[in-house]
Design an enzyme around this catalytic site. Sequence first.
Site, PDB file in Angstrom:
ATOM      1  CD  GLU A 237      -0.451   3.139   3.397  1.00 55.87           C
ATOM      2  OE1 GLU A 237      -0.405   2.266   4.190  1.00 55.87           O
ATOM      3  OE2 GLU A 237       0.271   3.926   3.202  1.00 55.87           O
TER       4      GLU A 237
ATOM      5  CE  LYS B 134      -2.203  -1.153   3.775  1.00 52.91           C
ATOM      6  NZ  LYS B 134      -1.646  -2.381   4.003  1.00 52.91           N
ATOM      7  CB  THR B 135       3.511   2.617   2.220  1.00 54.55           C
ATOM      8  OG1 THR B 135       2.691   2.365   3.488  1.00 54.55           O
ATOM      9  CG2 THR B 135       4.233   3.864   2.389  1.00 54.55           C
TER      10      THR B 135
END
Length: 465
Positions: free
Chosen positions: A170, A126-127
């Site tokens: 995110e 995600k990041t």
Amino acid sequence: MSLVKLVEPIPAEELGRVHFIGIGGAGMSGIARILLKRGVAVSGSDARSSDLLTELRELGATVHVGHAASHIRDVNTVVVSTAIRDSNPELGEALRQNVRIIPRAAALAAVMTGKTGVAVAGTHGKTTTTSMLTVALQKCGADPSYCVGGQLVTTGLGADEGTGQAFVAEADESDGSFLMLAPRIAVVTNVEPDHLDNYGEPQAVYDSFARFVERIGETIVLCSDDPGAAELAPIARARGLKVVTYGEGEEADLRICDVVPRGLGVEFTLKGHGAVRLSVPGRHNALNATAVIAVALDLGLPFDEVRDGLAAFTGAKRRFESKGEADGVTVFDSYAHHPTELAADLRAARDVVAGAGRVIAVFQPHLYSRTRFFADEFGAALGLADEAIVLDVYGAREDPEPGVSGALVAGKVTLPAGNVAYAPDRAAVPALVAERARPGDIVLTMGAGDVTELGPRIVAELRSR
């Protein structure tokens, strides 16, 4: 602190004066920064001073070190994270005053309201994907607002207000709070069991992502190589969403071919579009970049500009981040704390050394529950290194469990016994690494805890040997 369940986001302009309990956290400080840039009155508190608190004061926030009931004064909305305990005096005072209390994710949803929301979800990646998308859109001139779970190398920030219409965020599934977001476009990189301390059993994780699909307005981008993400496609189509898939399989709408490591980067071909070159390593980053391309194309941006933006992305903090080099040994740091993440980073490290050196993994397990659930899988992932050093568990919010320690993981590592060390004394690790490392090697510190502090110390130890 129990999550407050909200069905629809509250527009940011309706929040009034906002107080953040735990404003120094990465996610909380980012939302506070955006509100301040929009002219919203912000206050907050944190247990200890930090550079983030100083930055927020400079932007106009009233920030307190330490928690006290007196900080809840003339406040309309209080924002809390799941780390805030019910005994917190500010939370208690907010309840006494009947002030509106919302979780961090609801505050994020509020600042996304009115923008073209793009949420990046998934058990892993995600990041990096959110960061990569943000930088690519910036390079295309779209200037998005963004809120990332880490810091961009390019800006040093984890969140900021842009002038463009897009808002890239995110979406954190760890506590189910991503269900408070209502993005127009969403990415799901993968779906695997994790955070079982919250979900209880694996099926509940899959069910939460199926519910997340119900929150999406128009388009979902899914990795077709991942079984968990692929299972969301028919659910999304049944809801009338546009579904775009990506991956290396023939069924992918955006298909990756010819993935080739290039030093600290990777190059691949996107069928029907052309070659893409990244400045970050690993096959998993080729997939992350393709998710970015899918979103950018859906936003109407030209492929060539997006490709150039991806080439300019040099990473996010704690995502295969270089910490320095000494005596021919290069040290990197990674936030990887799930077996799949460890395996992806160790494969990327092996691509970087390209047979000219070895990979030494320094791993700190995160959470006793996760260590217990995944001890075997951690052992198998660490077997991809040449040598593994396992620290004790970073308990974070959990109390110790009998029989659950770093030794449990070390005993599962699929390497010869002489290539595995259990190091309960964190202070001894730099010297232990220096004894083992040779010129040409890569050392990769991994974990979501304070293992990140070891990188510079290992570099210093290597210089002094």
